[in-house]
Design a protein around this motif. Structure first.
Motif, PDB file in Angstrom:
ATOM      1  N   THR A   1      -1.161  -1.857   8.787  1.00 20.89           N
ATOM      2  CA  THR A   1      -0.717  -0.800   7.861  1.00 20.89           C
ATOM      3  C   THR A   1      -0.322   0.451   8.615  1.00 20.89           C
ATOM      4  OG1 THR A   1      -2.228  -1.647   6.157  1.00 20.89           O
ATOM      5  CG2 THR A   1      -1.309   0.545   5.813  1.00 20.89           C
TER       6      THR A   1
ATOM      7  N   THR B   1       3.551   1.724   9.141  1.00 19.31           N
ATOM      8  CA  THR B   1       3.883   3.031   8.567  1.00 19.31           C
ATOM      9  C   THR B   1       4.492   3.939   9.630  1.00 19.31           C
ATOM     10  OG1 THR B   1       2.086   2.812   6.955  1.00 19.31           O
ATOM     11  CG2 THR B   1       2.958   5.021   7.331  1.00 19.31           C
TER      12      THR B   1
ATOM     13  N   CYS C   1      -5.457   4.334   6.694  1.00 20.70           N
ATOM     14  CA  CYS C   1      -5.006   2.940   6.801  1.00 20.70           C
ATOM     15  C   CYS C   1      -6.103   2.117   7.465  1.00 20.70           C
ATOM     16  CB  CYS C   1      -3.708   2.869   7.604  1.00 20.70           C
ATOM     17  SG  CYS C   1      -2.359   3.882   6.937  1.00 20.70           S
TER      18      CYS C   1
ATOM     19  N   GLU D   1      -8.472  -0.119   5.770  1.00 22.74           N
ATOM     20  CA  GLU D   1      -8.793  -1.393   5.111  1.00 22.74           C
ATOM     21  C   GLU D   1     -10.299  -1.690   5.100  1.00 22.74           C
ATOM     22  OE1 GLU D   1      -7.582  -4.875   2.924  1.00 22.74           O
ATOM     23  OE2 GLU D   1      -7.185  -2.753   3.071  1.00 22.74           O
TER      24      GLU D   1
ATOM     25  N   VAL E   1      -1.205   1.630  -3.179  1.00 27.20           N
ATOM     26  CA  VAL E   1      -0.582   2.615  -2.279  1.00 27.20           C
ATOM     27  C   VAL E   1      -0.556   3.943  -3.014  1.00 27.20           C
ATOM     28  CG1 VAL E   1       1.453   3.251  -0.956  1.00 27.20           C
ATOM     29  CG2 VAL E   1       0.912   0.848  -1.274  1.00 27.20           C
TER      30      VAL E   1
ATOM     31  N   GLY F   1      -4.016  -0.064   0.968  1.00 30.40           N
ATOM     32  CA  GLY F   1      -4.930  -1.140   1.338  1.00 30.40           C
ATOM     33  C   GLY F   1      -5.552  -1.804   0.142  1.00 30.40           C
TER      34      GLY F   1
ATOM     35  N   TYR G   1      -6.216  -5.108   0.267  1.00 34.25           N
ATOM     36  CA  TYR G   1      -5.325  -6.267   0.201  1.00 34.25           C
ATOM     37  C   TYR G   1      -6.048  -7.563  -0.169  1.00 34.25           C
ATOM     38  CZ  TYR G   1      -2.539  -2.978   2.958  1.00 34.25           C
ATOM     39  OH  TYR G   1      -1.878  -1.859   3.413  1.00 34.25           O
TER      40      TYR G   1
ATOM     41  N   GLY H   1      -3.066  -9.349   3.501  1.00 38.55           N
ATOM     42  CA  GLY H   1      -2.475  -8.155   4.083  1.00 38.55           C
ATOM     43  C   GLY H   1      -1.402  -8.344   5.120  1.00 38.55           C
TER      44      GLY H   1
ATOM     45  N   THR I   1       0.904  -5.340   4.074  1.00 38.53           N
ATOM     46  CA  THR I   1       0.878  -4.113   4.879  1.00 38.53           C
ATOM     47  C   THR I   1       2.275  -3.575   5.120  1.00 38.53           C
ATOM     48  OG1 THR I   1       0.800  -5.541   6.843  1.00 38.53           O
ATOM     49  CG2 THR I   1      -1.285  -4.632   6.078  1.00 38.53           C
TER      50      THR I   1
ATOM     51  N   ALA J   1       3.482  -1.961   1.941  1.00 39.33           N
ATOM     52  CA  ALA J   1       2.736  -0.711   1.769  1.00 39.33           C
ATOM     53  C   ALA J   1       3.281   0.377   2.681  1.00 39.33           C
ATOM     54  CB  ALA J   1       1.258  -0.953   2.063  1.00 39.33           C
ATOM     55  N   ALA J   2       3.601   0.014   3.913  1.00 45.06           N
ATOM     56  CA  ALA J   2       4.104   1.001   4.873  1.00 45.06           C
ATOM     57  C   ALA J   2       5.453   1.565   4.448  1.00 45.06           C
ATOM     58  CB  ALA J   2       4.209   0.353   6.249  1.00 45.06           C
TER      59      ALA J   2
END
Length: 466
Positions: free
Chosen positions: A43, A47, A237, A239, A362, A374, A376, A380, A384, A387-388
């Motif tokens: 993640t 990102t 980030c 998790e 998110v 997160g 997930y 993930g 991820t 999400a990023a």
């Protein structure tokens, strides 16, 4: 099959294969940045990648407690697939079409990860064989058919339902009575991906400080033992390790999952098993397993061991319980009897983040600049990435660089969930839930009835999953 020579822990087999990296320099003291990312897993690295690609002049700092990929990103089963935790709940909250958009975004995310890996020359042993979910009891077959129908209803019109003979022609799982296959999946080597991502973002100019645990996150501040990073945006980030942060003990539960990896299997064993398509492989058990055929012809297989440590504790460098290794070995041999004489080279464990309602989220709080992604629940590797990209869009929207996008409108954005119960109720609930799931699986193995065992239904209600 002997496990006497099995390496237990050492982070994961994936690190044993690639070598544990030397940690980058820790934070040298107080610092400033435009964006501070807490956590150097998928993640955080994705990102950093997308933000830096979008706005190259951004000063981005990543803070990692151990080294990049120490957590779930370096220990997972290598399933790059289109599953996302919470889709059914989002359909109830926001409508079916909103959840369809979320699912479509996940389908496209598999393609996106493959694209970026190729573009950035990250060799992560990616093989696009899709995902094969197998049933081997009447109850599992009934759930499989329901699952298959639901996935089609959420837009997966390219999903294929197979009978017993067709399933065993793909992967010869003992007793398989059916399967569902989607093309939206790939097998990969988790550590090769995370190492490649870390090197890529560093080359883009992102600063990564490892051996730098963040103890507390506040608006515009990330506190560590070595100093504080100040930034307009602080992104959490972390998790499964979120509980280690001050005030976050009950935010996401660190659920434990364990894996084993065999020695490379000889050609006669693979002739009996098949698996030439190298699909990622799962089943429809309540305490489900997940597996892959690795690039060097091992079977890496995982599932739940001891599901949760009291007080939201995490493991000691990936060590797992001997009883868990034996249980996973038993699953392996039951599914593939010709592996009975194979050596188990490695066993390990790790934690994944589980919100109280089992929904990935998110969020960017525009009033404080705090963001996070997160929860997930074990899905993930691909999530991820989505999400990023969503965090990137939220930050660009907040900073006035762009307006709303298709990603910022997805139903998981800004989702709020209550905290987990305090101890000992948290420990009792999770252990009771998985004891019930295992009991249900044992009963279904010997039952001719197609319906899901009532014990599992009760466990679902206890978990809040339905």
């Amino acid at each position: 099959m002997s496990t006497v020579s099995t390496v237990n822990g050492g982070i994961s087999f994936w690190y044993a294969d690639q070598g544990t990296p030397l940690a980058r320099e820790p934070l040298p003291g107080d610092a400033t940045a435009d964006i501070c990312i807490v956590g150097g897993g998928y993640t955080g690295l994705w990102t950093a990648y997308y933000l830096k690609k979008a706005v190259p002049f951004l000063n981005i700092t990543v803070l990692e407690a151990k080294f990049c990929g120490y957590g779930a990103s370096g220990r997972n089963g290598g399933w790059l697939y289109n599953g996302i935790a919470g889709r059914d709940r989002y359909a109830k909250l926001h409508g079916h079409e909103a959840a369809v958009r979320l699912q479509q975004a996940m389908n496209e995310t598999v393609d996106e990860v493959v694209r970026v890996a190729a573009e950035e020359d990250i060799d992560a042993d990616i093989h696009r064989g899709g995902v094969l979910e197998v049933a081997y009891t009447p109850a599992q077959l009934a759930r499989l058919k329901d699952f298959h129908s639901v996935e089609i209803a959420f837009g997966e019109t390219d999903r294929v339902l197979r009978g017993a003979r067709e399933t065993c022609e793909r992967v010869n799982v003992t007793g398989a009575v059916g399967s569902s296959w989607t093309p939206h999946g790939a097998r990969l080597h988790p550590v090769k991906l995370v190492k490649g991502l870390a090197a890529t973002v560093e080359a883009l100019g992102v600063t990564i400080h490892e051996s730098t645990p963040v103890t507390e996150i506040k608006p515009k501040h990330a506190h560590t033992p070595y100093g504080t990073v100040r930034a307009p945006y602080i992104l959490r980030c972390t998790e499964g390790f979120t509980a280690n942060l001050k005030g976050q003990r009950r935010t996401w539960l660190p659920m434990n999952s364990s894996m084993i990896a065999t020695e490379p299997l000889p050609a006669p064993v693979w002739e009996s098993i098949g698996w030439d398509g190298r699909e990622t492989l799962g089943d429809m058990a309540h305490a489900y397993m997940y597996a892959q055929r690795t690039a060097d012809d091992r079977i890496a297989l995982g599932g739940r061991g001891v599901p949760y440590r009291f007080g939201s504790g995490t493991d000691n460098d990936g060590r797992t319980q001997p009883a868990t290794i034996e249980a996973l070995r038993d699953i392996l041999v039951r599914l593939f009897p010709t592996t009975a004489g194979a050596r188990i080279d490695h066993a390990w464990s790790g934690v994944l983040g589980v919100p109280r309602d089992w929904c990935a989220t998110v969020t960017l709080d525009r009033s404080t600049g705090l963001g996070w992604a997160g929860g997930y629940v074990g899905s993930g590797v691909a999530t991820t990435n989505l999400a990023a990209r969503t965090l990137r869009d939220l930050i660009q929207q907040d900073s006035g660089q762009s307006g709303p996008t298709e990603l910022t409108a997805l139903p998981w954005v800004g989702h709020k969930v209550r905290r987990w119960e305090p101890e000992p109720f948290r420990w009792l609930g999770v252990h009771g839930m998985y004891a019930a799931y295992r009991a249900a699986d044992r009963r279904e193995l010997t039952s001719p009835r197609p319906g899901t065992d009532p014990i599992a239904k009760a466990a679902d209600r206890l978990a809040g999953r339905h």
